[in-house]
Design an enzyme around this catalytic site. Structure first.
Site, mmCIF file in Angstrom:
data_model
loop_
_atom_site.group_PDB
_atom_site.id
_atom_site.type_symbol
_atom_site.label_atom_id
_atom_site.label_comp_id
_atom_site.label_asym_id
_atom_site.label_seq_id
_atom_site.Cartn_x
_atom_site.Cartn_y
_atom_site.Cartn_z
ATOM 1 C CG PHE A 84 91.485 73.112 -8.569
ATOM 2 C CD1 PHE A 84 91.666 72.191 -9.598
ATOM 3 C CD2 PHE A 84 90.352 72.995 -7.769
ATOM 4 C CE1 PHE A 84 90.742 71.174 -9.814
ATOM 5 C CE2 PHE A 84 89.427 71.982 -7.981
ATOM 6 C CZ PHE A 84 89.622 71.070 -9.004
ATOM 7 C CG ASP A 113 87.694 79.173 -5.359
ATOM 8 O OD1 ASP A 113 87.245 78.722 -4.293
ATOM 9 O OD2 ASP A 113 87.918 78.463 -6.360
ATOM 10 C CE LYS A 130 87.188 70.956 -1.815
ATOM 11 N NZ LYS A 130 87.638 71.851 -2.895
HETATM 12 C C1 LIG Z 1 87.342 71.897 -4.369
HETATM 13 C C2 LIG Z 1 87.501 73.224 -4.973
HETATM 14 C C3 LIG Z 1 86.659 73.665 -5.996
HETATM 15 C C4 LIG Z 1 85.592 72.774 -6.626
HETATM 16 O O1 LIG Z 1 84.626 72.401 -5.698
HETATM 17 P P1 LIG Z 1 83.690 71.117 -6.001
HETATM 18 O O2 LIG Z 1 82.772 71.096 -4.810
HETATM 19 O O3 LIG Z 1 84.604 69.948 -6.080
HETATM 20 O O4 LIG Z 1 82.969 71.385 -7.239
HETATM 21 C C5 LIG Z 1 86.823 74.951 -6.469
HETATM 22 N N1 LIG Z 1 87.769 75.758 -5.954
HETATM 23 C C6 LIG Z 1 88.602 75.364 -4.965
HETATM 24 C C7 LIG Z 1 89.621 76.315 -4.431
HETATM 25 C C8 LIG Z 1 88.509 74.083 -4.450
HETATM 26 O O5 LIG Z 1 89.354 73.668 -3.502
#
Ligand SMILES: *Cc1c(COP(=O)(O)O)cnc(C)c1O
Length: 410
Positions: free
Chosen positions: A139, A224, A253
């Site tokens: 994701f 990520d 986050k």
């Molecule tokens: C939440 C998340 C995203 C997206 O971040 P947003 O701030 O919602 O755009 C991308 N990668 C990972 C692993 C995430 O947990």
């Protein structure tokens, strides 16, 4: 003040129908607790999906927001501001990477990183060098670029065509990774711990293989760490927990303690390919969000919170392992520190609903994974309290599952 029902009815009438919300309207928070509009208290084991690592209303965060809001909130990226450079310096020094770009969200950090590795790829291998390897079950966000890297059909369906040039391989499959690599690959992107995918860790061997393959093919290794980074593993960066250094790391986050701020950090070898005009943002990197992020990082140090994440996370893991021994429906514990999960062999929703009704916030991913993104302020006594609520709900869910099985057998 609106009542709970007024809030729900208004949203259902006027908002785009994007969320199946849980039945809770939050009015305020304090430390590891939130309070609903009727004043009921909930222990927060989800922290706004990994954002509120410092809990709620941390006095130092409240103070810098007040102070900076009265000075200047936004200046645009046409001008310098004190805090963007300080924050970039801090993150680069802590990660060993060279340059930062600030965005407003995680998905935007991914988009920027994707542009960066394409530009770098084209510079060394021509326009053909544009393929990105991503993992199944990943994701990376919901904008078109990030979505194209997200290896879960449920998020992509309805939105084709996707960005071209993405190849998916299964997590921890070194052979599949090797087979997918060639001179057209400009990057490998992965979450060291898949969050939304159910708290699934990459093995060290797989991450090392990614490092070697990226080097061999002049490609960038992108981590990520939007969910697992910035302290959640008990190290500031998740890659430090795994001992494999990427070329680019994306964070977001918890970075500005609830204000929208994301970033990617990159090695100079890749970063040098972005020059004025190639990328930008209106809001990203403003003085308010960057100053709050500096305060976030300072609080982690001053309150020795990474040590606490490791200690209390270990204690929580031990309690979760006891559930696996005690309940047939609980099959596996995954994760580390403040990012953990309990895998069930039945749907997790009744457990989550029951926990909410009894004052504990958690969530469910992938149908049957209970996910815990706990605040870094958590103490053993909070774990005990959360575990008591969970134990009761697991017992009830197990009883229900057994009764259903029996009924189906007759
Ligand atoms: C939440 C998340 C995203 C997206 O971040 P947003 O701030 O919602 O755009 C991308 N990668 C990972 C692993 C995430 O947990």
């Amino acid at each position: 003040m609106s009542t709970y029902q007024e809030i729900v009815d208004r949203e259902q009438k006027f908002l785009l129908n994007t969320y199946a919300r849980y039945p809770l309207a939050i009015a305020r928070g304090k430390g590891v607790y939130v309070f609903d509009v009727e004043g009921r208290r909930y222990l927060d084991f989800l922290t706004g999906l990994g954002v509120n690592a410092l809990g709620h209303a941390h006095p130092r965060i409240v103070k810098v927001i007040r102070d900076q809001a009265a000075k200047v909130i936004h200046v645009s990226n046409l001008y310098y501001n004190e805090y963007q450079g300080l924050l970039a310096e801090k993150l680069c020094t802590a990660s060993g990477l060279d340059r930062a770009f600030f965005s407003n969200s995680g998905t935007e950090a991914i988009e920027g990183a994707l542009k960066l590795v394409r530009a770098a790829g084209h510079a060394v291998g021509g326009p053909e060098k544009s393929v990105v390897i991503a993992l199944d079950n990943s994701f990376h966000g919901r904008t078109m670029g990030a979505l194209a890297l997200t290896g879960q059909p449920k998020y992509r369906k309805d939105f084709d065509p996707m960005l071209e040039g993405v190849r998916f391989v299964p997590r921890n499959d070194v052979e599949a990774l090797r087979a997918a690599m060639d001179e057209k690959v400009c990057a490998i992107v992965l979450e060291p711990i898949q969050g939304e995918g159910g708290i699934q860790e990459s093995s060290r061997e797989f991450l090392q293989a990614c490092r070697e393959q990226a080097d061999q093919h002049q490609a960038a290794l992108i981590f990520d760490e939007i969910q697992c980074g910035l302290g959640r593993t008990g190290q500031l960066f998740a890659f430090q927990h795994f001992g494999v250094t990427p070329d680019v790391v994306c964070v977001a986050k918890p970075l500005a303690a609830g204000l929208p701020l994301g970033a990617f950090l990159a090695k100079e070898q890749f970063a040098q390919h972005i020059t004025p005009g190639k990328h930008g943002t209106t809001f990203g990197g403003g003085p308010l969000t960057c100053r709050v992020a500096l305060e976030y990082l300072a609080i982690l140090e001053d309150e020795n919170l990474l040590e606490r994440v490791r200690r209390v996370g270990g204690y929580f893991a031990q309690k979760l392992h006891e559930f696996v021994g005690k309940f047939d429906i609980a099959v596996e514990v995954r994760g580390v520190g403040a990012i953990q999960a309990l895998q069930l062999n039945i749907p997790g929703k009744p457990v989550m609903d029951g926990a909410l009704a009894n004052g504990l916030l958690i969530n469910v991913t992938q149908e049957n994974v209970l996910r815990f993104l706990t605040p870094f302020l958590l103490e053993e006594r909070h774990v005990d309290k959360g575990v008591r609520i969970l134990r009761k709900q697991l017992a009830a869910a197990q009883k229900q599952a057994k009764a259903e099985k029996k009924a189906a057998a007759v």
